[in-house]
Write an enzyme that holds these catalytic residues in place. Structure first.
Site, mmCIF file in Angstrom:
data_model
loop_
_atom_site.group_PDB
_atom_site.id
_atom_site.type_symbol
_atom_site.label_atom_id
_atom_site.label_comp_id
_atom_site.label_asym_id
_atom_site.label_seq_id
_atom_site.Cartn_x
_atom_site.Cartn_y
_atom_site.Cartn_z
ATOM 1 N N ASP A 133 32.016 -12.299 4.770
ATOM 2 C CA ASP A 133 31.259 -13.121 3.335
ATOM 3 C C ASP A 133 31.489 -12.101 2.678
ATOM 4 O O ASP A 133 31.280 -12.727 1.242
ATOM 5 C CB ASP A 133 29.878 -13.112 4.024
ATOM 6 C CG ASP A 133 29.617 -12.359 4.265
ATOM 7 O OD1 ASP A 133 29.827 -11.705 4.696
ATOM 8 O OD2 ASP A 133 28.198 -12.857 4.381
ATOM 9 N N GLU A 134 32.238 -10.748 2.886
ATOM 10 C CA GLU A 134 31.670 -9.932 1.827
ATOM 11 C C GLU A 134 32.462 -9.828 0.515
ATOM 12 O O GLU A 134 32.173 -9.328 -0.101
ATOM 13 C CB GLU A 134 31.481 -8.518 2.687
ATOM 14 C CG GLU A 134 31.303 -8.158 3.727
ATOM 15 C CD GLU A 134 30.732 -6.912 4.567
ATOM 16 O OE1 GLU A 134 31.132 -5.536 4.058
ATOM 17 O OE2 GLU A 134 30.255 -6.942 5.321
ATOM 18 N N TYR A 158 36.769 -1.998 1.894
ATOM 19 C CA TYR A 158 36.889 -2.928 2.715
ATOM 20 C C TYR A 158 37.266 -4.369 2.308
ATOM 21 O O TYR A 158 37.606 -4.682 2.397
ATOM 22 C CB TYR A 158 35.103 -2.814 4.009
ATOM 23 C CG TYR A 158 35.649 -4.170 5.147
ATOM 24 C CD1 TYR A 158 36.452 -4.224 5.992
ATOM 25 C CD2 TYR A 158 34.224 -4.935 5.230
ATOM 26 C CE1 TYR A 158 36.208 -5.829 6.827
ATOM 27 C CE2 TYR A 158 34.219 -6.407 5.377
ATOM 28 C CZ TYR A 158 35.234 -6.280 7.139
ATOM 29 O OH TYR A 158 34.700 -7.470 7.216
ATOM 30 N N LYS A 162 39.635 -7.065 2.840
ATOM 31 C CA LYS A 162 40.048 -8.762 3.160
ATOM 32 C C LYS A 162 40.335 -9.297 2.142
ATOM 33 O O LYS A 162 41.602 -9.874 3.015
ATOM 34 C CB LYS A 162 38.746 -8.765 4.066
ATOM 35 C CG LYS A 162 38.148 -7.788 4.725
ATOM 36 C CD LYS A 162 39.389 -8.186 6.009
ATOM 37 C CE LYS A 162 39.354 -9.551 6.803
ATOM 38 N NZ LYS A 162 39.370 -9.824 8.373
HETATM 39 P P1 NAD Z 1 36.183 -4.394 15.186
HETATM 40 O O1 NAD Z 1 36.414 -3.740 14.259
HETATM 41 O O2 NAD Z 1 35.443 -4.490 16.522
HETATM 42 O O3 NAD Z 1 37.059 -4.837 16.073
HETATM 43 C C1 NAD Z 1 38.907 -4.587 15.962
HETATM 44 C C2 NAD Z 1 39.982 -4.721 16.280
HETATM 45 O O4 NAD Z 1 40.696 -4.661 15.627
HETATM 46 C C3 NAD Z 1 40.266 -3.647 17.144
HETATM 47 O O5 NAD Z 1 40.078 -3.633 18.402
HETATM 48 C C4 NAD Z 1 40.698 -3.263 16.933
HETATM 49 O O6 NAD Z 1 41.178 -1.748 17.750
HETATM 50 C C5 NAD Z 1 41.875 -4.285 16.050
HETATM 51 N N1 NAD Z 1 42.873 -3.016 15.509
HETATM 52 C C6 NAD Z 1 42.507 -2.619 14.478
HETATM 53 N N2 NAD Z 1 43.599 -1.852 13.453
HETATM 54 C C7 NAD Z 1 44.449 -2.620 13.964
HETATM 55 C C8 NAD Z 1 46.369 -2.899 13.990
HETATM 56 N N3 NAD Z 1 46.917 -2.096 12.828
HETATM 57 N N4 NAD Z 1 46.795 -4.065 14.513
HETATM 58 C C9 NAD Z 1 46.065 -4.146 15.968
HETATM 59 N N5 NAD Z 1 44.949 -3.926 16.179
HETATM 60 C C10 NAD Z 1 44.513 -3.122 15.306
HETATM 61 O O7 NAD Z 1 36.483 -5.717 14.421
HETATM 62 P P2 NAD Z 1 35.092 -6.922 14.587
HETATM 63 O O8 NAD Z 1 33.643 -7.027 14.329
HETATM 64 O O9 NAD Z 1 35.302 -7.840 15.827
HETATM 65 O O10 NAD Z 1 36.025 -8.427 13.220
HETATM 66 C C11 NAD Z 1 37.105 -9.254 13.936
HETATM 67 C C12 NAD Z 1 37.430 -9.663 12.741
HETATM 68 O O11 NAD Z 1 36.109 -10.520 12.000
HETATM 69 C C13 NAD Z 1 37.814 -8.959 11.369
HETATM 70 O O12 NAD Z 1 39.505 -9.363 11.045
HETATM 71 C C14 NAD Z 1 36.777 -8.516 10.580
HETATM 72 O O13 NAD Z 1 37.017 -8.438 9.179
HETATM 73 C C15 NAD Z 1 36.162 -9.962 10.440
HETATM 74 N N6 NAD Z 1 34.563 -9.669 9.764
HETATM 75 C C16 NAD Z 1 33.899 -9.548 11.385
HETATM 76 C C17 NAD Z 1 32.178 -9.603 11.093
HETATM 77 C C18 NAD Z 1 31.358 -8.844 11.709
HETATM 78 O O14 NAD Z 1 30.009 -8.439 11.302
HETATM 79 N N7 NAD Z 1 31.586 -8.164 12.931
HETATM 80 C C19 NAD Z 1 31.688 -10.662 10.089
HETATM 81 C C20 NAD Z 1 32.584 -11.657 9.146
HETATM 82 C C21 NAD Z 1 34.091 -11.189 9.305
HETATM 83 P P1 TYD Z 2 26.756 -2.842 8.359
HETATM 84 O O1 TYD Z 2 26.127 -2.910 10.112
HETATM 85 O O2 TYD Z 2 27.749 -1.554 8.779
HETATM 86 O O3 TYD Z 2 27.243 -4.244 8.502
HETATM 87 P P2 TYD Z 2 27.694 -4.871 6.453
HETATM 88 O O4 TYD Z 2 27.831 -3.298 5.732
HETATM 89 O O5 TYD Z 2 28.993 -4.946 6.534
HETATM 90 O O6 TYD Z 2 27.065 -5.644 5.793
HETATM 91 O O7 TYD Z 2 24.900 -2.920 7.656
HETATM 92 C C1 TYD Z 2 24.596 -3.930 7.658
HETATM 93 C C2 TYD Z 2 23.513 -3.465 6.953
HETATM 94 O O8 TYD Z 2 22.930 -2.402 7.251
HETATM 95 C C3 TYD Z 2 24.479 -2.912 5.580
HETATM 96 O O9 TYD Z 2 23.530 -3.827 4.596
HETATM 97 C C4 TYD Z 2 23.589 -1.330 5.945
HETATM 98 C C5 TYD Z 2 22.710 -1.222 6.010
HETATM 99 N N1 TYD Z 2 23.300 0.179 7.702
HETATM 100 C C6 TYD Z 2 21.400 0.410 7.792
HETATM 101 O O10 TYD Z 2 20.575 0.271 6.240
HETATM 102 N N2 TYD Z 2 21.833 1.712 7.914
HETATM 103 C C7 TYD Z 2 23.068 1.980 8.544
HETATM 104 O O11 TYD Z 2 22.752 2.951 9.760
HETATM 105 C C8 TYD Z 2 23.759 0.654 8.809
HETATM 106 C C9 TYD Z 2 25.502 1.145 10.003
HETATM 107 C C10 TYD Z 2 24.021 0.065 8.323
#
Ligand code: NAD
Ligand code: TYD
Length: 355
Positions: A133-134, A158, A162
Site C-alpha cells: 500500500d506504500e 522502497y 515497488k
Molecule cells: P522480506 O524482506 O521478509 O523477504 C524478502 C525475501 O526476498 C527474502 O527471503 C530475500 O532473501 C529475498 N530476496 C531479496 N532480494 C532478492 C533477489 N534479488 N533475488 C531473490 N530473492 C531475493 O519481505 P516480506 O516482508 O516477506 O515481503 C514480501 C513481499 O511483500 C515484498 O514484495 C514486499 O514489498 C511485500 N509486502 C510486504 C509487506 C510487509 O508488511 N512486510 C506488506 C505489503 C507488501
Molecule cells: P515498519 O515495521 O518499518 O513498516 P513500514 O515502515 O513499512 O510501515 O514500521 C512501521 C511503523 O513503525 C512506521 O510508521 C515506522 C515505525 N517504527 C518506529 O516507530 N520505530 C521503529 O524502530 C521501527 C522499525 C518502525
C-alpha cells in the site's frame, strides 16, 4: 508447479507453509537468501517431495530463464524484494536492483515463456506480483483509505521502487497481454517476521530489556493485517482474480504506532512479567524517519465484493498469536540474530535516543 520468489522471507515462507498445507502442487522457491531470507523458516518441509529450493537472484536472466524452461510453471508468485523502508534510506541501490530490475527480468522471462505455451496453458498462466500500500503515499487523518484507483505517490526509495515494479507489471499486461495480477497489501505481522520491523523489534527488545524505539511522536498510523490473512487473500487472487486487475488487501485495523507498542508491552506484562515495573517503561522516543509517511489505510472492499475475501483475524487475536509465537520460538529468534543484524541495530539506532 508454481514458482515463489522470496519464499525464504517473512511473507513468502508463511505463504509456502500455508499453500503446502492445502495443496499437493509442487512449489519451487527462488530466493537469493539476503539477510532477510531464512531457510530455517521452512525447516518443517525438509524431506517433503513437493518443496524445492534454488538459491538465485531474480535479476539473473540466464538462471531464471533456465528455471522456467526446466520446470514449466503454471504460475509465478513474486514476493522477492528489498522490503525495509529504513534500509532503503541508507542504501537505495539494492532496492532498484531487486525491486525494479529483478521484477523487469522476471516479466521478460515470463513473457517469452508464456508466449510459447499452448493456447490452454497460455490462458491459465498467471504472474502474481505482491506489492504494498506504500505506493499510494501518505494520507491525512480525514482522507478516505487507499482504493485501487488512488493515484500513486510513493515517498521512500522502497515505495518508489515497488511503484516502478507495479507499473512494469501493468505495462506487461497492457502491451503484451501477459496475465498478471497485482496485490497491494497493508502492513503485515505474524510468525517469522524479521526483527528489523516494528512489531518483532519491539517484542524482542522488550524481552532483552532494551529501549523500544518510537520514531517521532509515535502517532503515525498503519493498517495491520495478520500474515495468514494475506496468504489467504493471495491464494484467492491466484485462483479467481481477473488478469490485469489489482487488488488491495487490508485488515481494517488502523492503529497509531505508540498504541501498537503499548499493546505489545501490556501483553508481555501479562505473559512474561518483569521482576519490577512494566515493559512500557522501556518506551523511548527517537529521531523520526526522514520523509516518514503519516497514515496508511486500505479499502479492501473490491476483494471482498469480487472474491469474497475478508480477514479472519482481528488485531487483538492476531497480535496475541504473534506474541505467543515469539515467546515459544527462542531457537528461531537466536538464529536470526546474527552479526549482520546487530550491525544494523547499531547503524539505525546508535546515538538516536531522544528520551
Ligand atoms: P522480506 O524482506 O521478509 O523477504 C524478502 C525475501 O526476498 C527474502 O527471503 C530475500 O532473501 C529475498 N530476496 C531479496 N532480494 C532478492 C533477489 N534479488 N533475488 C531473490 N530473492 C531475493 O519481505 P516480506 O516482508 O516477506 O515481503 C514480501 C513481499 O511483500 C515484498 O514484495 C514486499 O514489498 C511485500 N509486502 C510486504 C509487506 C510487509 O508488511 N512486510 C506488506 C505489503 C507488501
Ligand atoms: P515498519 O515495521 O518499518 O513498516 P513500514 O515502515 O513499512 O510501515 O514500521 C512501521 C511503523 O513503525 C512506521 O510508521 C515506522 C515505525 N517504527 C518506529 O516507530 N520505530 C521503529 O524502530 C521501527 C522499525 C518502525
Amino acid at each position: 508447479m508454481i514458482f515463489v520468489t522470496g519464499g525464504a522471507g517473512f511473507i513468502g515462507s508463511n505463504f509456502i507453509l500455508d499453500y503446502l498445507s492445502r495443496h499437493d502442487e509442487h512449489v519451487l522457491n527462488i530466493d537469493k537468501l539476503t539477510y532477510a531470507g531464512n531457510p530455517y523458516n521452512l525447516g518443517s518441509l525438509d524431506g517433503d517431495a513437493r518443496y524445492h529450493f534454488v538459491q538465485a537472484d531474480v535479476a539473473d536472466h540466464a538462471k531464471i530463464a533456465e528455471l522456467f524452461s526446466r520446470h514449466r510453471p503454471r504460475a509465478i508468485l513474486h514476493f522477492a524484494a528489498e522490503s525495509h523502508v529504513d534500509r532503503s534510506i541508507h542504501s537505495p541501490g539494492e532496492f532498484i536492483h531487486t525491486n525494479v530490475n529483478g521484477t523487469f527480468n522476471l516479466l521478460e522471462v515470463a513473457r517469452h515463456y508464456w508466449s510459447d505455451l499452448e493456447a490452454q496453458q497460455r490462458q491459465e498462466f498467471r504472474f502474481l506480483h505482491v506489492s504494498t500500500d506504500e505506493v499510494y503515499g501518505t494520507l491525512g487523518s480525514d482522507d478516505a483509505p487507499f482504493s485501487e484507483t488512488t493515484p500513486y505517490a510513493p515517498n521512500s526509495p522502497y515505495s518508489a521502487s515497488k511503484a516502478a515494479s507495479d507499473h512494469l507489471v501493468r505495462a506487461y499486461h497492457h502491451t503484451y497481454g501477459l496475465p498478471t495480477l497485482t496485490t497491494n497489501c497493508s502492513n503485515n505481522y505474524g510468525p517469522y517476521h524479521f526483527p528489523e520491523k516494528l512489531i518483532p523489534l519491539v517484542i524482542l527488545n522488550a524481552l532483552d530489556g532494551k529501549p523500544l524505539p518510537i520514531y517521532g511522536d509515535g502517532q503515525q498510523i498503519r493498517d495491520w493485517l495478520f500474515v495468514g490473512d494475506h496468504c489467504t487473500a493471495i491464494r484467492e487472487v491466484l485462483a479467481r482474480g481477473v488478469p490485469g486487475e489489482t487488488y488491495n488487501i487490508g485488515g481494517w485495523n488502523e492503529k497509531a504506532n505508540l498504541d501498537v507498542v503499548r499493546t505489545l508491552c501490556d501483553m508481555l506484562d501479562e505473559l512474561k512479567p518483569k521482576a519490577a515495573g512494566s515493559y512500557r517503561d522501556q518506551i523511548t522516543f527517537v529521531q523520526d524517519r526522514p520523509g516518514h509517511d503519516r497514515r496508511y489505510a486500505i479499502d479492501a472492499r473490491k476483494l471482498e465484493r469480487e472474491l469474497g475475501w475478508k480477514p479472519a483475524e482481528t488485531f487483538e487475536t492476531g497480535i496475541a498469536k504473534t506474541v505467543r509465537w515469539y515467546l515459544d520460538n527462542p531457537q528461531w529468534v537466536a538464529n536470526v540474530r546474527s552479526g549482520g543484524y546487530l550491525k544494523w541495530l547499531e547503524l539505525q539506532y546508535g546515538g538516536k535516543e531522544k528520551s
